[in-house]
Design a protein around this motif. Structure first.
Motif, PDB file in Angstrom:
ATOM      1  N   ALA A 237     -10.813  10.915   0.622  1.00  0.00           N
ATOM      2  CA  ALA A 237     -10.251   9.601   0.907  1.00  0.00           C
ATOM      3  C   ALA A 237      -8.727   9.641   0.851  1.00  0.00           C
ATOM      4  N   ASN A 238      -8.085   8.609   1.451  1.00  0.00           N
ATOM      5  CA  ASN A 238      -6.643   8.449   1.343  1.00  0.00           C
ATOM      6  C   ASN A 238      -6.338   7.633   0.095  1.00  0.00           C
ATOM      7  N   LEU A 239      -5.329   8.026  -0.609  1.00  0.00           N
ATOM      8  CA  LEU A 239      -4.925   7.283  -1.806  1.00  0.00           C
ATOM      9  C   LEU A 239      -3.503   6.766  -1.594  1.00  0.00           C
ATOM     10  N   LEU A 240      -3.336   5.462  -1.738  1.00  0.00           N
ATOM     11  CA  LEU A 240      -1.989   4.891  -1.613  1.00  0.00           C
ATOM     12  C   LEU A 240      -1.641   4.182  -2.908  1.00  0.00           C
ATOM     13  N   PRO A 241      -0.434   4.401  -3.443  1.00  0.00           N
ATOM     14  CA  PRO A 241      -0.041   3.655  -4.635  1.00  0.00           C
ATOM     15  C   PRO A 241       0.132   2.172  -4.257  1.00  0.00           C
ATOM     16  N   ALA A 242      -0.396   1.286  -5.089  1.00  0.00           N
ATOM     17  CA  ALA A 242      -0.353  -0.140  -4.753  1.00  0.00           C
ATOM     18  C   ALA A 242      -0.029  -0.957  -5.997  1.00  0.00           C
ATOM     19  N   ARG A 243       0.855  -1.928  -5.829  1.00  0.00           N
ATOM     20  CA  ARG A 243       1.141  -2.848  -6.943  1.00  0.00           C
ATOM     21  C   ARG A 243       0.378  -4.139  -6.660  1.00  0.00           C
ATOM     22  N   VAL A 244      -0.568  -4.468  -7.559  1.00  0.00           N
ATOM     23  CA  VAL A 244      -1.480  -5.583  -7.316  1.00  0.00           C
ATOM     24  C   VAL A 244      -1.041  -6.806  -8.117  1.00  0.00           C
TER      25      VAL A 244
END
Lengths: 353, 273, 284
Positions: A237-244
């Motif tokens: 899978a692709n992993l993207l850093p995300a601020r939720v």
């Protein structure tokens, strides 16, 4: 077809801990894959169950017997080795007869059961052949027959298909499933190939650095990876850093300078996450459907796969890989949008490597 | 040879091969030829053709006694060396333990020592601390000089063996003895065979250690031949030498049939003489 | 790391090594150690055994023994060169020729090696003795006069011992030349080097380790040879080993024989230690 259970099983080679207090149960007649990158401890676990390594701590039970201190020859296991470990000085039939001979079976019965086992792997015609005169695929079948001929309580397979070419490997996957259905032996096999694990086993044990990362049925582990590592190793899978953060009733995430809708994280908390996107869940589009998340992207490379294509795009400083159907046009350098259904994206807590 | 080898090189090669063939085989052919001579002195080319010197060998008790002794010693040495050498090779290749590499070197060390030094050492040892040289001393000496060959040939085969075969046998229920009998020894067999050949051959041919441990009970065939040719003798000594060559050739043919010649080309540091 | 699983003791290798170690310690290192000790022992007039270097001093102070040593080294050097010159082409032909050529040359080289050195020397004695074929041929070629002979000459020792030791040179060189990548020779040919230029500039330099190993081995074997020099050279032309034999069995002077044996051993070790180091790097 005995159950197998290991409890807090530990193995250290000098200062290196190969297996770190692993607790795991294998149900009778189950078909379990030990999956993980090299050095994750999967082979060590298999060899500990066989008795070929002495544990540094913990217990191993086969059936209702504690076998932790038992020599391998006294355990009720059958094992197929990655190198096959066929006896080069014996014929096919002699190799397969070996475990029965060691058990002291009567000669007539040995002949019968060897013939039966060879029939199951479709090698009846080669019984008298020297194993040195066989192809790789045939040797693999002999090794398999030799491992199950004595109907052991547990059947252990160490990378059983790794020495075969791609086509033979696919064929053998089907045969292994059918053989397991016929024999109903508790089977544990080690592999580093996630596709193989998912297609053959009924339970997948994903391992990492001597510990168990996640256990579950193939569908469950694929659909719901619990960690970024699991998501990455199973299904790339692709992993993207995300601020939720919260936004109105729901949540949104900041990804590469853009804001996209996301489903609520499991614990409902705001913060830094890894946004997990499977390759097949991302599409290239000019007009994202309503409710979809979308990001601007630049096409870098398109790899033709026949049934479709694998496209690599840049999103900000990140790279995403996605699978498209064959009609999707994507020229290198084109400015596009990538979009996905927020239901298909997962938010996982980032992990230290 | 690489394609496009010039004719000149081919001619030189052919000439060199011819010269080498003659040089290597000359002494053997001379001995064989001289044994058939009708003359009562050693001569090559032989004068006439006769088997009378072979008859004389068969009629001479000292030849028969020495031949029988050499044969018995060689068989005994082979049995002992193969047993202890195979055991050592198994320990040195299949186990990891501290001091393994120095021990490997230790087991090969008799190869380095010139046989003449070993021979005089054995003479001193058995004269000082036993009743002088004896048959047992000679057998022991041959065991020591042949041991490295067995250790090396058996080790070479065992190193190439898939270690997992033993583990496989274990998982299939074979205990320690069964693993040796059904898995390790059968796979080591080519190395054991080659080692046995070297042990027999070296013991049967040795004159250096034997000359130092010479006594009334230990006059082996090579020693007898040595004494005969030191003072020129009749062609019966050529006849008995021819018989020894025949035994050697027979053994090489047997090894070639069952094991392949490759195992023999490894006789690197032999050189006893 | 132990390969053995539960149960299965560390006593197993110890048990397997014990008989071999017994033979090596009691029947190899003990006699050699005794010999070392013996070489330093002098018996005084009162019959006491004392430590001294007397035997070594005697050896190096006596022109006769220095001559023996000089002959040993000189002849061994010549023999090494002879076997190198004869052995290299044969090894090259074995390594680069057709498979059947290699097989038959291999048999040719190995077969004499397996025959007792006494018999091989015997053959040379017949050829080189009075009225021997080799002497006749030499006279026919006009090399020697009427009194020409090869027995009891240094030339005779070189001819006979060269044949005895040639297989060791050939087999060592063969192993190295066969390991030289043939494509390097082909590459050289495509770059305009002829057959002999390629041999000289590519193959020979690349097989240099083999040349050195083979030469060290043959030299070490030559200086410690006994049977051939003793039978061909006789008592008038002793090499070191024959001299040791003389002292040990004829004069019965064991301490002096032991001292000479130690001098020979040191010489052999000086040659064989680099040989084994070279062989090790080659196999690594």
């Amino acid at each position: 077809m005995l159950p197998v259970a290991v409890e807090r099983l530990t193995k250290a080679f000098g200062a290196t801990v190969a297996l770190d207090a692993v607790t795991l149960a294998f149900a009778p007649k189950s078909f379990t894959a030990l999956l993980g990158p090299s050095g994750c401890g999967k082979s060590t676990l298999l060899r500990l169950i066989a008795g070929l390594e002495r544990p540094s701590g913990g217990t191993i039970r086969i059936g209702d017997q504690d076998v932790t201190a038992l020599a391998p020859e006294k355990r009720d296991v059958g094992m197929m080795f990655q190198s096959y470990a066929l006896f080069p000085h014996m014929s096919v039939a002699e190799n397969v007869a070996f475990p029965l001979k060691m058990k002291g079976e009567a000669r007539g019965k040995i002949g019968e059961r060897v013939a039966e086992a060879l029939a199951l792997v479709r090698l009846e015609a080669l019984a008298a052949r020297s194993v040195r005169a066989l192809s790789g695929g045939q040797q693999q079948r002999v090794a398999l027959a030799r491992a199950f001929v004595a109907r052991p309580g547990v059947l252990l397979l160490d990378e059983p298909l790794s020495n075969l070419d791609a086509r033979l490997r696919e064929e053998m996957q089907v045969e292994l499933i059918e053989l397991h259905r016929t024999l109903e032996l508790t089977t544990v096999f080690v592999t580093h190939d996630q596709e193989e694990a998912l297609s053959i086993a009924d339970t997948v044990v994903l391992m990492r650095a001597g510990r168990i990362e996640q256990t579950g049925a193939p569908e469950a582990i694929y659909a719901a990876p619990k960690t970024p590592f699991a998501a990455d190793f199973i299904g790339a899978a692709n992993l993207l850093p995300a601020r939720v953060r919260r936004a109105g009733d729901g949540f949104v995430a900041e990804v590469e300078g853009a804001v996209v809708p996301v489903r609520a994280p499991q614990d409902g908390r705001e913060g830094d996450y890894a946004l997990v996107l499977r390759q097949e869940d991302i599409r290239i589009t000019d007009a994202p459907p309503p409710g979809f998340a979308s990001l601007p992207a630049t096409v870098r490379t398109r790899v033709y796969l026949g049934a479709g294509a694998r496209v690599v795009v840049s999103v900000g400083a990140r790279t995403l890989t996605l699978l498209t159907n064959k009609n999707a046009s994507a020229a290198s350098g084109a400015a596009v949008h990538v979009a996905w259904d927020p239901d298909d994206a997962r938010l996982l807590h980032p992990q230290q490597d | 040879m690489v394609a496009g080898t010039p004719t000149l090189a081919k001619a030189i090669a052919a000439a060199l091969v011819a010269v080498t063939i003659v040089y290597m085989l000359a002494p053997l052919l001379v001995v064989i030829g001289a044994s058939f001579s009708t003359s009562s002195y050693l001569v090559f080319p032989p004068e006439g053709f006769s088997l009378k010197w072979y008859q004389k060998v068969l009629d001479t008790p000292s030849y028969l006694r020495a031949g029988w002794l050499s044969l018995r010693i060689a068989v005994l040495v082979t049995l002992i060396t193969v047993t202890i050498g195979t055991a050592a090779a198994i320990a040195l290749t299949r186990f990891r333990f501290p001091g393994r590499e120095p021990l490997q070197a230790l087991f090969l060390s008799p190869l380095i020592l010139p046989a003449i030094i070993f021979g005089i050492g054995m003479l001193v040892l058995f004269s000082r601390y036993a009743d002088g040289p004896s048959l047992m001393a000679l057998v022991a000496g041959h065991v020591v000089i042949t041991l490295p060959y067995v250790v090396r040939t058996v080790s070479a085969v065992l190193v190439g063996m898939d270690k997992a075969t033993e583990e496989a046998a274990r998982v299939m229920g074979a205990n320690r003895w069964q693993r040796y009998w059904y898995v390790v020894l059968p796979q080591a067999l080519p190395g054991i065979g080659a080692g046995a050949f070297f042990a027999f051959n070296i013991s049967f041919d040795d004159a250096v250690v034997a000359i130092f441990l010479r006594g009334p009970d230990t006059e082996t065939l090579p020693i007898l031949i040595y004494t005969q040719i030191e003072f020129s003798s009749d062609p019966s000594v050529a006849a008995v030498s021819t018989l020894m060559i025949l035994i050697t050739v027979g053994m090489i043919v047997a090894v070639e049939r069952f094991l392949g010649l490759k195992l023999l080309t490894d006789r690197r540091a032999a050189g006893r003489g | 790391m132990r390969r053995d699983g539960p149960i299965g003791g560390a006593s197993e290798p110890a048990l397997l090594l014990t008989p071999g170690l017994f033979f090596l310690i009691v029947l190899f290192f003990l006699p050699v150690g005794l010999l070392v000790a013996e070489s330093f022992v002098t018996v005084t007039e009162e019959g006491e055994r004392t430590l001294s270097l007397a035997h070594y001093v005697r050896f190096f102070a006596d022109d006769y023994y220095l001559g023996v040593m000089w002959r040993t080294f000189r002849l061994s050097l010549i023999i090494t060169l002879v076997t190198l010159v004869l052995g290299y082409p044969i090894a090259y032909i074995m390594a680069r020729g057709a498979a059947w050529v290699a097989l038959w040359l291999g048999i040719l080289v190995i077969m004499p090696l397996m025959v007792s050195v006494v018999i091989r020397t015997f053959g040379w004695m017949v050829l080189m003795g009075r009225g021997g074929l080799l002497v006749d041929v030499a006279q026919w070629l006009g090399i020697g006069g009427r009194r020409f002979q090869l027995m009891r000459t240094e030339a005779g020792i070189v001819i006979a011992l060269g044949q005895v030791l040639l297989p060791f040179m050939t087999l060592t060189l063969y192993g190295v030349i066969a390991g030289v990548d043939r494509r390097l020779e082909e590459a050289s040919r495509t770059m305009g080097a002829g057959f002999f230029a390629t041999l000289w500039r590519v193959t020979v330099p690349l097989s240099l380790p083999g040349i050195v190993s083979g030469s060290l081995l043959v030299f070490a074997l030559s200086i410690s040879s006994f049977i051939t020099p003793a039978l061909v050279g006789g008592v008038r032309l002793p090499m070191l080993a024959s001299s040791i034999y003389q002292q040990a069995l004829t004069t019965m002077d064991w301490p002096f024989a032991a001292a000479q044996a130690m001098i020979l051993l040191v010489a052999v070790l000086l040659v064989i230690v680099p040989y084994t180091m070279l062989a090790k790097t080659r196999h690594a």
